[in-house]
Scaffold this motif. Structure first.
Motif, PDB file in Angstrom:
ATOM      1  N   GLY A 133      -9.633   9.858  -2.668  1.00  0.00           N
ATOM      2  CA  GLY A 133      -9.183   8.467  -2.584  1.00  0.00           C
ATOM      3  C   GLY A 133      -7.681   8.375  -2.398  1.00  0.00           C
ATOM      4  O   GLY A 133      -6.952   7.857  -3.250  1.00  0.00           O
ATOM      5  N   THR A 134      -7.218   8.831  -1.229  1.00  0.00           N
ATOM      6  CA  THR A 134      -5.784   8.946  -0.987  1.00  0.00           C
ATOM      7  C   THR A 134      -5.128   7.635  -0.560  1.00  0.00           C
ATOM      8  O   THR A 134      -3.896   7.518  -0.626  1.00  0.00           O
ATOM      9  N   TRP A 135      -5.916   6.680  -0.075  1.00  0.00           N
ATOM     10  CA  TRP A 135      -5.342   5.401   0.399  1.00  0.00           C
ATOM     11  C   TRP A 135      -6.328   4.294   0.115  1.00  0.00           C
ATOM     12  O   TRP A 135      -7.528   4.483   0.319  1.00  0.00           O
ATOM     13  N   PRO A 136      -5.864   3.135  -0.330  1.00  0.00           N
ATOM     14  CA  PRO A 136      -4.490   2.806  -0.729  1.00  0.00           C
ATOM     15  C   PRO A 136      -4.180   3.322  -2.128  1.00  0.00           C
ATOM     16  O   PRO A 136      -5.081   3.699  -2.879  1.00  0.00           O
ATOM     17  N   GLU A 137      -2.892   3.327  -2.462  1.00  0.00           N
ATOM     18  CA  GLU A 137      -2.460   3.635  -3.817  1.00  0.00           C
ATOM     19  C   GLU A 137      -2.243   2.300  -4.538  1.00  0.00           C
ATOM     20  O   GLU A 137      -1.347   1.537  -4.180  1.00  0.00           O
ATOM     21  N   ILE A 138      -3.064   2.045  -5.529  1.00  0.00           N
ATOM     22  CA  ILE A 138      -3.062   0.731  -6.161  1.00  0.00           C
ATOM     23  C   ILE A 138      -1.926   0.625  -7.176  1.00  0.00           C
ATOM     24  O   ILE A 138      -1.783   1.465  -8.072  1.00  0.00           O
ATOM     25  N   GLU A 147      -8.753  -6.622  -1.864  1.00  0.00           N
ATOM     26  CA  GLU A 147      -7.772  -7.464  -1.180  1.00  0.00           C
ATOM     27  C   GLU A 147      -7.101  -6.697  -0.037  1.00  0.00           C
ATOM     28  O   GLU A 147      -6.904  -7.249   1.054  1.00  0.00           O
ATOM     29  N   ILE A 148      -6.755  -5.437  -0.270  1.00  0.00           N
ATOM     30  CA  ILE A 148      -6.075  -4.659   0.768  1.00  0.00           C
ATOM     31  C   ILE A 148      -7.006  -4.390   1.938  1.00  0.00           C
ATOM     32  O   ILE A 148      -6.688  -4.694   3.098  1.00  0.00           O
ATOM     33  N   ALA A 211      -1.145  -5.346   2.336  1.00  0.00           N
ATOM     34  CA  ALA A 211      -0.970  -3.904   2.556  1.00  0.00           C
ATOM     35  C   ALA A 211       0.478  -3.516   2.832  1.00  0.00           C
ATOM     36  O   ALA A 211       0.747  -2.354   3.131  1.00  0.00           O
ATOM     37  N   GLU A 212       1.402  -4.444   2.717  1.00  0.00           N
ATOM     38  CA  GLU A 212       2.788  -4.182   3.111  1.00  0.00           C
ATOM     39  C   GLU A 212       3.439  -3.052   2.318  1.00  0.00           C
ATOM     40  O   GLU A 212       4.300  -2.342   2.842  1.00  0.00           O
ATOM     41  N   LEU A 213       3.074  -2.874   1.070  1.00  0.00           N
ATOM     42  CA  LEU A 213       3.714  -1.858   0.242  1.00  0.00           C
ATOM     43  C   LEU A 213       3.031  -0.500   0.343  1.00  0.00           C
ATOM     44  O   LEU A 213       3.481   0.469  -0.283  1.00  0.00           O
ATOM     45  N   GLN A 214       1.966  -0.397   1.135  1.00  0.00           N
ATOM     46  CA  GLN A 214       1.230   0.854   1.272  1.00  0.00           C
ATOM     47  C   GLN A 214       1.837   1.724   2.367  1.00  0.00           C
ATOM     48  O   GLN A 214       2.223   1.224   3.428  1.00  0.00           O
ATOM     49  N   SER A 215       1.895   3.022   2.125  1.00  0.00           N
ATOM     50  CA  SER A 215       2.403   3.951   3.131  1.00  0.00           C
ATOM     51  C   SER A 215       1.353   4.172   4.217  1.00  0.00           C
ATOM     52  O   SER A 215       0.174   4.384   3.925  1.00  0.00           O
ATOM     53  N   LEU A 216       1.782   4.135   5.469  1.00  0.00           N
ATOM     54  CA  LEU A 216       0.893   4.428   6.587  1.00  0.00           C
ATOM     55  C   LEU A 216       1.184   5.782   7.225  1.00  0.00           C
ATOM     56  O   LEU A 216       0.552   6.144   8.208  1.00  0.00           O
ATOM     57  N   ASP A 217       2.119   6.512   6.667  1.00  0.00           N
ATOM     58  CA  ASP A 217       2.451   7.845   7.165  1.00  0.00           C
ATOM     59  C   ASP A 217       2.269   8.830   6.023  1.00  0.00           C
ATOM     60  O   ASP A 217       2.995   8.766   5.027  1.00  0.00           O
ATOM     61  N   PRO A 218       1.252   9.700   6.068  1.00  0.00           N
ATOM     62  CA  PRO A 218       0.485  10.099   7.257  1.00  0.00           C
ATOM     63  C   PRO A 218      -0.906   9.488   7.360  1.00  0.00           C
ATOM     64  O   PRO A 218      -1.801  10.072   7.983  1.00  0.00           O
ATOM     65  N   TRP A 219      -1.134   8.308   6.813  1.00  0.00           N
ATOM     66  CA  TRP A 219      -2.502   7.826   6.632  1.00  0.00           C
ATOM     67  C   TRP A 219      -3.004   6.900   7.732  1.00  0.00           C
ATOM     68  O   TRP A 219      -4.180   6.494   7.696  1.00  0.00           O
TER      69      TRP A 219
END
Length: 329
Positions: A133-138, A147-148, A211-219
């Protein structure tokens, strides 16, 4: 048996990825000599989003196109390239033939069994469920999983509720459609690629507030993939369990992890694939392959772990390998 022929697609590129593509191809030819489809190695052209020349060396290309009977097919990296190398798998799909069923694999994969016998349902795409469960990080006070993920489905105009696994509890990560992007398949590469590119760019460039605070690199590729699979009528487990990421393929990712945690069949596949002199001559140029497959570091890493009692988290395996000087990419 799969009733129709299909293409197998991996990325080939200068350096590590090219060597991994050779190991993949050699393991495919060893494990499934009757495979009748095309093996396509998609290679980014110079220019675009890759600086310099990203193409494989002459030795890599000659081996793939010669003994390993692969078709090297160029593609243009326009949107991702060096800034997000995982985007290769998205943009490469445009170079495939329309209407030709395909299975994409990350290049750091071994074929350990008869791939041609896997009963793919190309009308119902799927992808690898070997993931954490690497994404998202709650965040404690931030948006939750529903919500995300729901905001991403809304962004793409998709029905969110029908993607959920009702057997899993609310706000538990496995309730939400999430894949490892190490393999996926569909009936048409360009169609899948267009949807994948549209989805990835929308998430990257128009990230919903939730989702603005979630990292998209490398995900990013793994965040976009479930929305693509869902949109095209696929979902979880549209092929039998235990084949891909099981008896037929192994996504090893890093040499240390291959020897530390994977099956005897996977380790044997790697060791035997590299034995022909022509293959060995090229692959020993890549230091991790030389050290682990030819000079004994693999055996050292394997002796450190009990495959029947591995740490639950991959991070713990990585840390032990790093402490022993057995972590190389």
């Amino acid at each position: 048996m799969t009733a129709e022929p299909f293409d197998v697609v991996v990325i080939g590129q200068k350096g590590r990825v090219g060597y991994e593509a050779i190991l993949f191809a050699a393991s495919l030819r060893r494990a499934d000599p009757g495979f009748a489809g095309r093996l396509i190695v998609a290679e980014p052209r110079p220019g675009g989003a890759w600086p310099g020349d990203p193409r494989m060396s002459d030795a890599q290309r000659d081996l793939l196109a010669g003994e390993l009977c692969a078709e090297i097919r160029p593609f243009d990296a326009v949107h991702f390239g060096a800034a997000y190398p995982q985007g290769n798998k998205i943009e490469a799909l445009a170079a495939l033939d329309p209407g030709a069923p395909f299975v994409f694999f990350d290049s750091d994969t071994l074929v350990t069994g008869p791939l041609s016998a896997v009963p793919f349902d190309f009308d119902r795409p799927c992808a690898s469920l070997r993931r954490e469960g690497t994404w998202p990080e709650i965040e404690f006070y931030g948006p939750g999983y529903s919500e995300i993920w729901g905001s991403l489905y809304d962004l793409m105009g998709l029905d969110f509720a029908s993607s959920l696994d009702p057997d899993q509890p609310d706000e538990y990560w496995e309730r939400y459609l999430y894949f490892n992007a190490g393999w996926f398949f569909y009936r048409c590469g360009p169609s899948f690629g267009r949807r994948y590119l549209e989805t990835a760019l929308a998430i990257r460039d128009r990230t919903p507030r939730a989702a603005e605070l979630q990292s998209l690199d490398p995900w990013l590729d793994q965040v976009a993939l479930p929305l693509v699979v869902h949109a095209l009528g696929g979902g979880r487990r549209t092929i039998p369990e235990g084949l891909l990421d099981g008896s037929v393929t192994c996504h090893w990712r890093v040499m240390g992890l291959l020897f530390a945690r994977e099956s005897d069949a996977a380790v044997t596949a790697a060791l035997e694939a590299i034995q022909p002199n022509r293959i060995k001559k090229v692959l020993k140029e890549h230091e991790p392959f030389r050290r682990f497959l030819l000079q004994g570091r693999g055996a050292r890493a394997r002796a450190m772990f009990d495959r029947a009692a591995l740490p639950r988290r991959e991070r713990a395996i990585r840390n032990r390998l790093k402490s022993a000087g057995l972590w190389m990419r």
